[in-house]
Write a protein that holds these residues in place. Sequence first.
Motif, PDB file in Angstrom:
ATOM      1  N   SER A  13       0.858  -1.183   0.000  1.00 32.61           N
ATOM      2  CA  SER A  13       0.000   0.000   0.000  1.00 32.61           C
ATOM      3  C   SER A  13       0.896   1.235   0.000  1.00 32.61           C
ATOM      4  CB  SER A  13      -0.910   0.004   1.229  1.00 32.61           C
ATOM      5  OG  SER A  13      -0.134   0.061   2.415  1.00 32.61           O
ATOM      6  N   HIS A  14       0.278   2.401  -0.206  1.00 31.75           N
ATOM      7  CA  HIS A  14       1.041   3.647  -0.178  1.00 31.75           C
ATOM      8  C   HIS A  14       1.555   3.868   1.235  1.00 31.75           C
ATOM      9  CE1 HIS A  14       1.172   8.090   0.541  1.00 31.75           C
ATOM     10  NE2 HIS A  14       2.018   7.955  -0.465  1.00 31.75           N
ATOM     11  N   GLY A  15       2.812   4.275   1.331  1.00 37.89           N
ATOM     12  CA  GLY A  15       3.412   4.523   2.632  1.00 37.89           C
ATOM     13  C   GLY A  15       3.573   6.000   2.924  1.00 37.89           C
ATOM     14  N   ARG A  16       4.415   6.657   2.137  1.00 42.16           N
ATOM     15  CA  ARG A  16       4.656   8.081   2.323  1.00 42.16           C
ATOM     16  C   ARG A  16       5.151   8.672   1.010  1.00 42.16           C
ATOM     17  NH1 ARG A  16       9.366   6.809   6.768  1.00 42.16           N
ATOM     18  NH2 ARG A  16      10.763   5.709   5.350  1.00 42.16           N
ATOM     19  N   SER A  17       4.971   9.973   0.873  1.00 38.06           N
ATOM     20  CA  SER A  17       5.374  10.671  -0.349  1.00 38.06           C
ATOM     21  C   SER A  17       6.291  11.824   0.011  1.00 38.06           C
ATOM     22  CB  SER A  17       4.146  11.201  -1.103  1.00 38.06           C
ATOM     23  OG  SER A  17       3.331  10.143  -1.524  1.00 38.06           O
ATOM     24  N   ALA A  19       8.046  15.480   0.336  1.00 35.37           N
ATOM     25  CA  ALA A  19       7.590  16.804   0.751  1.00 35.37           C
ATOM     26  C   ALA A  19       6.319  16.757   1.589  1.00 35.37           C
ATOM     27  CB  ALA A  19       7.404  17.713  -0.468  1.00 35.37           C
ATOM     28  N   GLY A  20       6.129  15.670   2.298  1.00 32.55           N
ATOM     29  CA  GLY A  20       5.000  15.582   3.202  1.00 32.55           C
ATOM     30  C   GLY A  20       3.641  15.392   2.551  1.00 32.55           C
ATOM     31  N   ALA A  21       3.624  15.101   1.266  1.00 30.28           N
ATOM     32  CA  ALA A  21       2.343  14.871   0.605  1.00 30.28           C
ATOM     33  C   ALA A  21       1.662  13.665   1.251  1.00 30.28           C
ATOM     34  CB  ALA A  21       2.545  14.629  -0.883  1.00 30.28           C
ATOM     35  N   SER A  22       0.373  13.785   1.509  1.00 37.33           N
ATOM     36  CA  SER A  22      -0.322  12.693   2.194  1.00 37.33           C
ATOM     37  C   SER A  22      -0.842  11.641   1.225  1.00 37.33           C
ATOM     38  CB  SER A  22      -1.492  13.248   3.014  1.00 37.33           C
ATOM     39  OG  SER A  22      -2.401  13.923   2.163  1.00 37.33           O
ATOM     40  N   THR A  23      -0.842  11.966  -0.051  1.00 37.81           N
ATOM     41  CA  THR A  23      -1.331  11.002  -1.036  1.00 37.81           C
ATOM     42  C   THR A  23      -0.311  10.849  -2.159  1.00 37.81           C
ATOM     43  OG1 THR A  23      -2.503  12.729  -2.260  1.00 37.81           O
ATOM     44  CG2 THR A  23      -3.763  11.523  -0.601  1.00 37.81           C
ATOM     45  N   PRO A  24      -0.266   9.680  -2.748  1.00 37.55           N
ATOM     46  CA  PRO A  24       0.649   9.472  -3.877  1.00 37.55           C
ATOM     47  C   PRO A  24       0.070  10.064  -5.153  1.00 37.55           C
ATOM     48  CG  PRO A  24      -0.652   7.520  -3.538  1.00 37.55           C
ATOM     49  CD  PRO A  24      -1.030   8.476  -2.436  1.00 37.55           C
ATOM     50  N   ARG A  25       0.894  10.138  -6.171  1.00 39.43           N
ATOM     51  CA  ARG A  25       0.407  10.535  -7.495  1.00 39.43           C
ATOM     52  C   ARG A  25      -0.367   9.346  -8.054  1.00 39.43           C
ATOM     53  NH1 ARG A  25       3.365  11.303 -12.974  1.00 39.43           N
ATOM     54  NH2 ARG A  25       4.782   9.815 -12.028  1.00 39.43           N
ATOM     55  N   ALA A 110       9.879   8.373  -8.148  1.00 40.99           N
ATOM     56  CA  ALA A 110      10.983   8.539  -7.192  1.00 40.99           C
ATOM     57  C   ALA A 110      10.530   9.162  -5.878  1.00 40.99           C
ATOM     58  CB  ALA A 110      12.072   9.401  -7.820  1.00 40.99           C
ATOM     59  N   ASP A 111       9.348   9.784  -5.844  1.00 41.28           N
ATOM     60  CA  ASP A 111       8.873  10.461  -4.638  1.00 41.28           C
ATOM     61  C   ASP A 111       7.961   9.609  -3.768  1.00 41.28           C
ATOM     62  OD1 ASP A 111      10.210  12.800  -5.351  1.00 41.28           O
ATOM     63  OD2 ASP A 111       8.528  13.507  -6.558  1.00 41.28           O
ATOM     64  N   THR A 112       7.655   8.404  -4.194  1.00 44.89           N
ATOM     65  CA  THR A 112       6.671   7.598  -3.484  1.00 44.89           C
ATOM     66  C   THR A 112       7.289   6.352  -2.878  1.00 44.89           C
ATOM     67  OG1 THR A 112       4.961   8.383  -5.003  1.00 44.89           O
ATOM     68  CG2 THR A 112       4.435   6.437  -3.702  1.00 44.89           C
ATOM     69  N   GLU A 113       7.006   6.158  -1.601  1.00 40.34           N
ATOM     70  CA  GLU A 113       7.410   4.941  -0.907  1.00 40.34           C
ATOM     71  C   GLU A 113       6.150   4.143  -0.596  1.00 40.34           C
ATOM     72  OE1 GLU A 113      10.850   5.462   2.047  1.00 40.34           O
ATOM     73  OE2 GLU A 113       9.898   7.432   1.947  1.00 40.34           O
ATOM     74  N   PHE A 114       6.288   2.849  -0.635  1.00 38.01           N
ATOM     75  CA  PHE A 114       5.186   1.950  -0.356  1.00 38.01           C
ATOM     76  C   PHE A 114       5.505   1.145   0.898  1.00 38.01           C
ATOM     77  CE2 PHE A 114       5.153   2.840  -4.855  1.00 38.01           C
ATOM     78  CZ  PHE A 114       3.815   3.108  -5.107  1.00 38.01           C
ATOM     79  N   ILE A 115       4.484   0.560   1.489  1.00 35.78           N
ATOM     80  CA  ILE A 115       4.672  -0.346   2.613  1.00 35.78           C
ATOM     81  C   ILE A 115       4.363  -1.747   2.119  1.00 35.78           C
ATOM     82  CG2 ILE A 115       3.817  -1.079   4.872  1.00 35.78           C
ATOM     83  CD1 ILE A 115       3.175   1.838   5.475  1.00 35.78           C
ATOM     84  N   GLY A 116       5.290  -2.659   2.371  1.00 34.05           N
ATOM     85  CA  GLY A 116       5.095  -4.050   1.993  1.00 34.05           C
ATOM     86  C   GLY A 116       5.592  -4.955   3.104  1.00 34.05           C
ATOM     87  N   TYR A 117       5.086  -6.146   3.147  1.00 38.20           N
ATOM     88  CA  TYR A 117       5.462  -7.099   4.185  1.00 38.20           C
ATOM     89  C   TYR A 117       6.652  -7.944   3.742  1.00 38.20           C
ATOM     90  CZ  TYR A 117       1.206  -5.789   6.557  1.00 38.20           C
ATOM     91  OH  TYR A 117       0.231  -5.075   7.200  1.00 38.20           O
TER      92      TYR A 117
END
Length: 188
Positions: A13-17, A19-25, A110-117
Amino acid sequence: MADWTIGAGSNPSHGRSAAGASTPRIRYFQESTAVSTAVIKLGDIVSFDTVVSSASFRIRRSPAAGGNGGNLLLSNALVGVAVEGSTSDGSTTGLPNVNARQIGVAIADADTEFIGYLSAGASDMTQVGTQKAVRYDATNHVYLVDSTNSTAALAFVTITGLVNGTEGDTNAPVYFKFLSSNVSPVVL
């Protein structure tokens, strides 16, 4: 230390973006034709369909094949992570209409991190910065960061951080980014 149980809801799922953006592109793409067992669900890693000649930038659930239990091997076609599931039955119904069967995707830029198990591994600080494979768990129908496989040819993601409070936990969630060499230039 806890042992996280991997189940049907353990997809990325989306983790963090940046510059503090709360949502991914998020961009929308039409799904490709696929057998009903490969219909895209929430959290699936998706790629452009490079197999079907009529794909025309349609997406499909990323294929998993080869080394160490089904690691992702499709490079240069990855789009991101589906933020919604398909309503398709796997048929071609509605595909001639380019606006039909559109699926939202959190773009693997490049600006989006995801969370994965993690799969079968404990989270610890030594994994941060390492490149790992991604594997498809056919039993639970989820994608996992393969904590035991660091073969360079199979590397698909870089672990960028640990989720607070999970250090030492087995099968724990981690932050990751997709390697740019695997992402389609269309979405970068």
